[in-house]
Scaffold this active site. Structure first.
Site, PDB file in Angstrom:
ATOM      1  N   SER A 154      -5.588   7.146  -6.394  1.00  0.00           N
ATOM      2  CA  SER A 154      -6.792   7.785  -5.867  1.00  0.00           C
ATOM      3  C   SER A 154      -7.017   9.139  -6.549  1.00  0.00           C
ATOM      4  O   SER A 154      -6.106   9.682  -7.185  1.00  0.00           O
ATOM      5  CB  SER A 154      -6.644   7.981  -4.360  1.00  0.00           C
ATOM      6  OG  SER A 154      -6.264   6.770  -3.741  1.00  0.00           O
TER       7      SER A 154
HETATM    8  N1  SAH Z   1      -1.888   5.418  -2.208  1.00  0.00           N
HETATM    9  C1  SAH Z   1      -2.004   4.957  -3.572  1.00  0.00           C
HETATM   10  C2  SAH Z   1      -3.399   4.470  -3.909  1.00  0.00           C
HETATM   11  C3  SAH Z   1      -3.661   3.179  -3.311  1.00  0.00           C
HETATM   12  S1  SAH Z   1      -4.980   2.191  -3.934  1.00  0.00           S
HETATM   13  C4  SAH Z   1      -1.554   6.004  -4.558  1.00  0.00           C
HETATM   14  O1  SAH Z   1      -1.176   7.096  -4.152  1.00  0.00           O
HETATM   15  O2  SAH Z   1      -1.534   5.707  -5.759  1.00  0.00           O
HETATM   16  C5  SAH Z   1      -4.883   0.941  -2.686  1.00  0.00           C
HETATM   17  C6  SAH Z   1      -3.655   0.060  -2.793  1.00  0.00           C
HETATM   18  O3  SAH Z   1      -3.626  -0.769  -1.632  1.00  0.00           O
HETATM   19  C7  SAH Z   1      -3.663  -0.892  -3.987  1.00  0.00           C
HETATM   20  O4  SAH Z   1      -2.466  -0.724  -4.694  1.00  0.00           O
HETATM   21  C8  SAH Z   1      -3.735  -2.286  -3.353  1.00  0.00           C
HETATM   22  O5  SAH Z   1      -3.016  -3.282  -4.080  1.00  0.00           O
HETATM   23  C9  SAH Z   1      -3.064  -2.006  -1.997  1.00  0.00           C
HETATM   24  N2  SAH Z   1      -3.376  -2.963  -0.924  1.00  0.00           N
HETATM   25  C10 SAH Z   1      -4.530  -3.622  -0.655  1.00  0.00           C
HETATM   26  N3  SAH Z   1      -4.403  -4.370   0.449  1.00  0.00           N
HETATM   27  C11 SAH Z   1      -3.125  -4.169   0.905  1.00  0.00           C
HETATM   28  C12 SAH Z   1      -2.381  -4.663   2.013  1.00  0.00           C
HETATM   29  N4  SAH Z   1      -2.914  -5.504   2.904  1.00  0.00           N
HETATM   30  N5  SAH Z   1      -1.098  -4.252   2.156  1.00  0.00           N
HETATM   31  C13 SAH Z   1      -0.532  -3.374   1.274  1.00  0.00           C
HETATM   32  N6  SAH Z   1      -1.189  -2.900   0.207  1.00  0.00           N
HETATM   33  C14 SAH Z   1      -2.469  -3.271   0.028  1.00  0.00           C
END
Ligand code: SAH
Length: 243
Positions: free
Chosen positions: A78
């Site tokens: 993000s």
């Molecule tokens: N917090 C992260 C950014 C996350 S982007 C950072 O600091 O880099 C959102 C993430 O959520 C993605 O990697 C995606 O694969 C994951 N995601 C989506 N649905 C999910 C679920 N049900 N459980 C766990 N992860 C999930």
């Protein structure tokens, strides 16, 4: 990701010292914007090298306000301002048990680990195997060996280490998944982007003895949550254009 322009991949050219200077400037800017107030969150943002959680071809953009692509089907690190945007209203602090849904790069988990400290706990769940592996390597390399990384559906939380004081959901969903509310202690808070009438509103909820209090923070744009609590509503019907 739709809505964000990803800069072109480029071979890394910036030195560690240049990136460290950019990191300090970014933290100053976050304070000036009024997004960053907590001394612990500030210290965490100053100490975690965000560039080490980014694929090399995007490393030079580490401190720009864009999400950057990560290995996996739909993962991004993000924008830098996202982390205080989530952690400030959440009241993330020393000693808390913190659950992150969507590990992505592992950067959010590293920042949270710095904030909660040795007495706290960070658990982070990622649904995409490639993304999970990427985060695991980043956190290991950076020395965060006590962050608990789980490969699975974060919508289901991680009951084995519940209850949590704070939960951050970093992917957009229709509502806070009920298992996450169940795994939050009374008085605990969760934050995440909730889909409402076609927009995502960053929403803070507080679990009370007799229900859940909600507060909308601002509009945001995140990747969609996958798994059991993915939003399955059809997109809003657009008005038909007359010929
Ligand atoms: N917090 C992260 C950014 C996350 S982007 C950072 O600091 O880099 C959102 C993430 O959520 C993605 O990697 C995606 O694969 C994951 N995601 C989506 N649905 C999910 C679920 N049900 N459980 C766990 N992860 C999930």
């Amino acid at each position: 990701m739709p809505g964000w322009i990803v800069p072109p991949p480029t071979p890394p050219t910036k030195t560690g010292a240049q990136l460290a200077a950019e990191r300090r400037r970014k933290v100053r800017w976050l304070e000036e914007q009024g997004l960053l107030k907590s001394a612990r969150i500030k210290a965490a943002l100053l100490s975690v090298p965000r560039e080490d959680f980014i694929p090399p071809e995007y490393r030079d953009y580490a401190y720009e306000e864009v999400p950057l692509p990560l290995p996996g089907a739909a993962a991004t690190i993000s924008c830098p301002h996202s982390y205080p945007l989530f952690y400030e209203p959440l009241g993330l602090d020393r000693g808390q048990r913190f659950l992150e849904v969507g590990t992505g790069s592992g950067y959010g988990a590293a920042v949270a680990r710095e904030v909660v400290g040795d007495e706290g706990l960070v658990v982070s769940v990622e649904i995409d195997r490639l993304t999970h592996e990427f985060a695991r390597r980043n956190l290991e390399r950076a020395g965060y060996d006590d962050v608990v990384l789980v490969l699975g559906d974060g919508g289901l939380g991680h009951a084995a280490l519940a209850p949590y004081d704070r939960i951050a959901i970093t992917a957009a969903c229709a509502d806070i998944p009920p298992p996450l509310i169940a795994q939050l202690r009374i008085g605990g808070c969760a934050i995440g982007p909730l889909l409402e009438r076609g927009v995502q509103n960053l929403t803070l909820i507080t679990k009370q003895r007799d229900g859940v209090r909600r507060e909308t923070i601002c509009e945001v744009l995140y990747v969609a949550l996958r798994g059991a609590y993915a939003d399955r509503k059809p997109p809003l019907a657009l008005p038909r254009r007359s010929a």
